[in-house]
Design an enzyme around this catalytic site. Structure first.
Site, PDB file in Angstrom:
ATOM      1  CE  LYS A  97      -5.240  -9.077  -2.278  1.00 17.11           C
ATOM      2  NZ  LYS A  97      -5.512  -8.475  -0.971  1.00 17.11           N
ATOM      3  CE  LYS A 117     -12.747  -5.061   0.646  1.00 14.35           C
ATOM      4  NZ  LYS A 117     -12.185  -4.750   1.970  1.00 14.35           N
ATOM      5  CE  LYS A 147      -4.282  -1.711   0.570  1.00 12.99           C
ATOM      6  NZ  LYS A 147      -5.030  -2.600   1.408  1.00 12.99           N
TER       7      LYS A 147
HETATM    8  P1  TYM Z   1     -10.234  -7.151   3.783  1.00 18.38           P
HETATM    9  O1  TYM Z   1     -11.393  -6.251   4.005  1.00 18.38           O
HETATM   10  O2  TYM Z   1      -9.156  -6.681   2.875  1.00 18.38           O
HETATM   11  O3  TYM Z   1     -10.737  -8.533   3.249  1.00 18.38           O
HETATM   12  C1  TYM Z   1     -11.769  -9.260   3.910  1.00 18.38           C
HETATM   13  C2  TYM Z   1     -11.455 -10.740   3.850  1.00 18.38           C
HETATM   14  O4  TYM Z   1     -11.426 -11.174   2.485  1.00 18.38           O
HETATM   15  C3  TYM Z   1     -10.220 -11.894   2.243  1.00 18.38           C
HETATM   16  N1  TYM Z   1      -9.814 -11.671   0.849  1.00 18.38           N
HETATM   17  C4  TYM Z   1      -9.665 -12.641  -0.058  1.00 18.38           C
HETATM   18  N2  TYM Z   1      -9.810 -13.978   0.007  1.00 18.38           N
HETATM   19  C5  TYM Z   1      -9.590 -14.690  -1.107  1.00 18.38           C
HETATM   20  N3  TYM Z   1      -9.221 -14.126  -2.299  1.00 18.38           N
HETATM   21  C6  TYM Z   1      -9.060 -12.792  -2.413  1.00 18.38           C
HETATM   22  N4  TYM Z   1      -8.711 -12.247  -3.585  1.00 18.38           N
HETATM   23  C7  TYM Z   1      -9.280 -11.987  -1.260  1.00 18.38           C
HETATM   24  N5  TYM Z   1      -9.224 -10.652  -1.027  1.00 18.38           N
HETATM   25  C8  TYM Z   1      -9.542 -10.483   0.265  1.00 18.38           C
HETATM   26  C9  TYM Z   1      -9.215 -11.303   3.224  1.00 18.38           C
HETATM   27  O5  TYM Z   1      -8.129 -12.165   3.445  1.00 18.38           O
HETATM   28  C10 TYM Z   1     -10.073 -11.081   4.434  1.00 18.38           C
HETATM   29  O6  TYM Z   1     -10.165 -12.273   5.208  1.00 18.38           O
HETATM   30  N6  TYM Z   1      -7.352  -6.624   7.809  1.00 18.38           N
HETATM   31  C11 TYM Z   1      -8.574  -7.231   7.342  1.00 18.38           C
HETATM   32  C12 TYM Z   1      -9.788  -6.809   8.151  1.00 18.38           C
HETATM   33  C13 TYM Z   1      -9.634  -7.048   9.623  1.00 18.38           C
HETATM   34  C14 TYM Z   1      -9.600  -8.309  10.268  1.00 18.38           C
HETATM   35  C15 TYM Z   1      -9.454  -8.031  11.640  1.00 18.38           C
HETATM   36  C16 TYM Z   1      -9.665  -9.630   9.809  1.00 18.38           C
HETATM   37  C17 TYM Z   1      -9.517  -6.074  10.574  1.00 18.38           C
HETATM   38  N7  TYM Z   1      -9.399  -6.673  11.778  1.00 18.38           N
HETATM   39  C18 TYM Z   1      -9.375  -9.055  12.603  1.00 18.38           C
HETATM   40  C19 TYM Z   1      -9.601 -10.664  10.759  1.00 18.38           C
HETATM   41  C20 TYM Z   1      -9.438 -10.357  12.131  1.00 18.38           C
HETATM   42  C21 TYM Z   1      -8.802  -6.803   5.904  1.00 18.38           C
HETATM   43  O7  TYM Z   1      -8.338  -5.777   5.473  1.00 18.38           O
HETATM   44  O8  TYM Z   1      -9.625  -7.590   5.187  1.00 18.38           O
END
Ligand code: TYM
Length: 328
Positions: free
Chosen positions: A195, A198, A112
């Protein structure tokens, strides 16, 4: 005590099929496996510039997506991270136990921040894993279901827990991550070596895309040379990604999916993939719309915040006591 299963999703851009397959789709199945704590990581969304109105809208959308996936607000604890102030309080304590060196090695931070001027990188982006670790620790979480890209953050949380417990005794619970064997990393349709994330409109399928767009995106997904529908991520990343999507959404193994497409041409195979994605997303979107129209998310989030607060407070107090903060 039942095991605690916790995860969060950030309400930044629109949710993708990657988020859906990586975690969201599996969450309802976890309702019978333990105590489920799922939240909208809205404080995390502030770590990169975001318009307030967009953040509000995304948060409502995300709450509705959680519910549309099949979560029962009576059975799970669903809430906004910012509604439970214990997250920020624990973050203020935990930031003293994670170090600059390890934080600067986090892949997500490196990715990022690489695109930003140093003078525009907020402290929150750098310290992101501290808040995430606090989210997890705050509920004595046992299991954290995530996609592959979040494993590094959970390993860091485990390091933090061990470091803290070595110093203060067994205060914090050690969490484990859980990733899907298939589908933990859904790739971009326009560049299957990166990957699906979003912020990639061409390579993404958004959960809010209309069905015509979904079909169009899948039909124009980048494929590979050759003509066989075979799972070979190294030499056939595009086909392997589509096979993964097909297999997960059909609840079958990759091998079974491969067998179904012996002798298929790429075009016909893509059409079959588009069919399963549409069959999954169409009813999902209908449920989502109903939840939005009836504002069902409001009540769910209010109840959830109360339940979360009641779970979080005793853990926070335990940590405060351990480090020497007075409770007067
Ligand atoms: P975030 O919002 O980026 O993504 C949410 C979840 O989706 C999964 N993910 C994917 N899985 C498979 N293929 C993909 N292309 C893909 N893109 C995203 C992510 O691995 C995630 O599980 N930091 C976290 C949010 C968070 C969190 C937490 C998660 C904040 N606190 C505590 C677990 C525990 C995040 O940015 O996810």
């Amino acid at each position: 005590m039942a095991q605690r299963i916790l995860t969060g999703i950030k309400p930044t851009g629109q949710l993708t099929l990657g988020n859906y397959i990586g975690v969201l789709r599996d969450l309802p199945k976890m309702m019978d496996k333990g105590e489920c704590i799922f939240f909208i990581a809205d404080l995390h969304a502030l770590t990169l510039p975001i318009d307030p109105e967009v953040l509000r809208q995304n948060s409502i959308d995300l709450a509705s997506f959680y519910l549309a996936a099949g979560l029962d607000p009576e059975k799970v604890t669903l809430f906004l991270q910012s509604s439970v102030s214990a997250h920020a309080e624990l973050n203020a304590i935990m930031q003293n136990y994670l170090y600059m060196g390890e934080l600067s090695r986090m892949t997500q931070f490196k990715d990022k921040s690489a695109k930003m001027k140093e003078s525009a990188i907020g402290l929150g982006l750098f310290a992101y894993p501290v808040l995430m670790a606090s989210d997890i620790i705050l509920y004595d979480s046992d299991v954290v279901p995530v996609g592959e890209d979040q494993i590094q953050h959970i390993e860091l949380t485990r390091d933090l827990v061990n470091r803290f417990n070595n110093r203060y005794g067994p205060v914090l619970k050690e969490p484990h991550y859980q990733v899907r064997k298939v589908g933990a990393r859904i790739m971009s349709l326009s560049d299957p070596t990166t990957k699906m994330s979003k912020s990639d409109p061409k390579g993404d399928i958004y959960l809010k895309d209309d069905m015509k767009t979904v079909r169009k995106k899948i039909m124009s997904a980048v494929t590979d040379s050759g003509s066989e529908v075979k799972y070979d991520p190294e030499n056939k990343p595009g086909i392997s990604n589509l096979l993964t999507i097909y297999a997960v959404l059909s609840d079958i193994s990759i091998e079974e999916a491969e067998k179904r497409f012996v002798g298929y041409r790429y075009g016909d195979f893509k059409k079959a993939v588009a069919d399963v994605v549409v069959a999954e997303l169409e009813p999902f979107q209908q449920k989502y719309q109903q939840i939005i129209d009836n504002k069902e998310y409001e009540k769910a989030l209010q109840i959830g915040a109360k339940k979360a607060e009641a779970m979080a407070r005793p853990v926070l107090n335990r940590v405060k006591k351990a480090v020497g903060l007075l409770d007067i």
